[in-house]
Scaffold this motif. Structure first.
Motif, PDB file in Angstrom:
ATOM      1  N   HIS A 106     -25.731  10.892 -12.615  1.00 50.53           N
ATOM      2  CA  HIS A 106     -26.625  10.752 -11.467  1.00 50.53           C
ATOM      3  C   HIS A 106     -26.731  12.040 -10.647  1.00 50.53           C
ATOM      4  O   HIS A 106     -27.614  12.174  -9.810  1.00 50.53           O
ATOM      5  N   LEU A 107     -25.823  12.982 -10.902  1.00 54.17           N
ATOM      6  CA  LEU A 107     -25.820  14.252 -10.171  1.00 54.17           C
ATOM      7  C   LEU A 107     -26.309  15.424 -11.017  1.00 54.17           C
ATOM      8  O   LEU A 107     -26.217  16.574 -10.588  1.00 54.17           O
ATOM      9  N   ALA A 108     -26.818  15.148 -12.209  1.00 54.26           N
ATOM     10  CA  ALA A 108     -27.210  16.222 -13.138  1.00 54.26           C
ATOM     11  C   ALA A 108     -28.165  17.219 -12.483  1.00 54.26           C
ATOM     12  O   ALA A 108     -27.984  18.431 -12.598  1.00 54.26           O
ATOM     13  N   HIS A 109     -29.172  16.743 -11.802  1.00 59.17           N
ATOM     14  CA  HIS A 109     -30.143  17.614 -11.149  1.00 59.17           C
ATOM     15  C   HIS A 109     -29.459  18.480 -10.085  1.00 59.17           C
ATOM     16  O   HIS A 109     -29.732  19.677  -9.957  1.00 59.17           O
ATOM     17  N   GLU A 110     -28.531  17.887  -9.339  1.00 58.12           N
ATOM     18  CA  GLU A 110     -27.830  18.602  -8.273  1.00 58.12           C
ATOM     19  C   GLU A 110     -26.925  19.709  -8.809  1.00 58.12           C
ATOM     20  O   GLU A 110     -26.713  20.719  -8.147  1.00 58.12           O
ATOM     21  N   TYR A 111     -26.381  19.531 -10.018  1.00 58.59           N
ATOM     22  CA  TYR A 111     -25.545  20.583 -10.602  1.00 58.59           C
ATOM     23  C   TYR A 111     -26.351  21.876 -10.738  1.00 58.59           C
ATOM     24  O   TYR A 111     -25.859  22.960 -10.433  1.00 58.59           O
ATOM     25  N   LEU A 112     -27.591  21.760 -11.200  1.00 60.76           N
ATOM     26  CA  LEU A 112     -28.438  22.942 -11.340  1.00 60.76           C
ATOM     27  C   LEU A 112     -28.880  23.468  -9.974  1.00 60.76           C
ATOM     28  O   LEU A 112     -28.871  24.673  -9.732  1.00 60.76           O
ATOM     29  N   LEU A 113     -29.256  22.565  -9.088  1.00 59.63           N
ATOM     30  CA  LEU A 113     -29.683  22.985  -7.749  1.00 59.63           C
ATOM     31  C   LEU A 113     -28.586  23.750  -7.019  1.00 59.63           C
ATOM     32  O   LEU A 113     -28.862  24.740  -6.326  1.00 59.63           O
ATOM     33  N   SER A 114     -27.346  23.310  -7.168  1.00 58.32           N
ATOM     34  CA  SER A 114     -26.235  23.958  -6.465  1.00 58.32           C
ATOM     35  C   SER A 114     -26.019  25.401  -6.910  1.00 58.32           C
ATOM     36  O   SER A 114     -25.407  26.190  -6.201  1.00 58.32           O
ATOM     37  N   LEU A 115     -26.536  25.746  -8.086  1.00 66.12           N
ATOM     38  CA  LEU A 115     -26.409  27.103  -8.615  1.00 66.12           C
ATOM     39  C   LEU A 115     -27.725  27.874  -8.526  1.00 66.12           C
ATOM     40  O   LEU A 115     -27.886  28.905  -9.175  1.00 66.12           O
ATOM     41  N   ASN A 116     -28.658  27.354  -7.736  1.00 67.63           N
ATOM     42  CA  ASN A 116     -29.963  27.983  -7.539  1.00 67.63           C
ATOM     43  C   ASN A 116     -30.754  28.090  -8.845  1.00 67.63           C
ATOM     44  O   ASN A 116     -31.449  29.069  -9.078  1.00 67.63           O
TER      45      ASN A 116
END
Length: 184
Positions: free
Chosen positions: A47-57
């Motif tokens: 459920h956090l897959a998208h956020e993993y990428l967002l957190s690294l810009n």
């Protein structure tokens, strides 16, 4: 069947999808993109897959969606891929899994693994465990030289075994003389 997919590049025609269906088996898509990160299996939450990428810009574009590799080792690769690819592959008969060059090949005890595929360098550094894993966009030979030099200043990679795949000729030409032990 294994398919190497360069993000933002080739898309599959109906004839190619028909050929994949004729082969009828499991399909592994190796995604070549700089928008990839590794997450330890025990920390991964789909459920956090998208956020993993967002957190690294590494924000996926509006035409991209986020996919993850299978949990079959210590790490899960989370990647941004073209949504049209995912939609096309939903129509194939076999199971479809995604992976990254950052997960390919066996881990090593100590050293660096570098795979140069077009404009993307997939780099992993080990020293008793994984210390560094990243996909880096390489626009020129100077970029490749710079990233290798920076990694040496942090991890001392010139004194480790370096294993190179992909565009071996270019890596050898640009920074082959820097390494004590370089394997192809």
């Amino acid at each position: 069947m294994s398919i190497r997919y360069v993000s933002g590049g080739h898309s599959f025609s109906e004839a190619e999808i028909a050929a994949i269906n004729e082969a009828y088996g499991d399909i592994e898509v190796i995604v070549v993109t700089p928008k990839v990160t590794l997450v330890p299996c025990e920390c991964y939450d789909e459920h956090l897959a998208h956020e993993y990428l967002l957190s690294l810009n590494m924000t996926p574009s509006p035409k991209e969606c986020v996919v993850a590799s299978v949990k079959d080792g210590a790490m899960v690769a989370v990647m941004a891929v073209d949504s049209s690819l995912v939609e096309l592959l939903r129509g194939v008969r076999g199971s479809v899994t995604f992976t990254s060059p950052l997960l390919l090949g066996e881990p090593i005890e100590r050293g660096m693994l570098l795979e140069l595929d077009g404009r993307i360098a997939f780099i992993r550094i080990y020293n008793g465990g994984l210390l560094f894993a990243e996909a880096v966009t390489i626009e020129s030979d100077a970029d490749l030289s710079y990233i290798v030099e920076k990694l040496n200043s942090i991890y001392g990679i010139y004194n480790m075994y370096a294993h190179v795949r992909g565009d071996v000729q270019r890596v050898m030409r640009v920074c082959g003389g820097c390494f004590t032990n370089l394997n192809k």
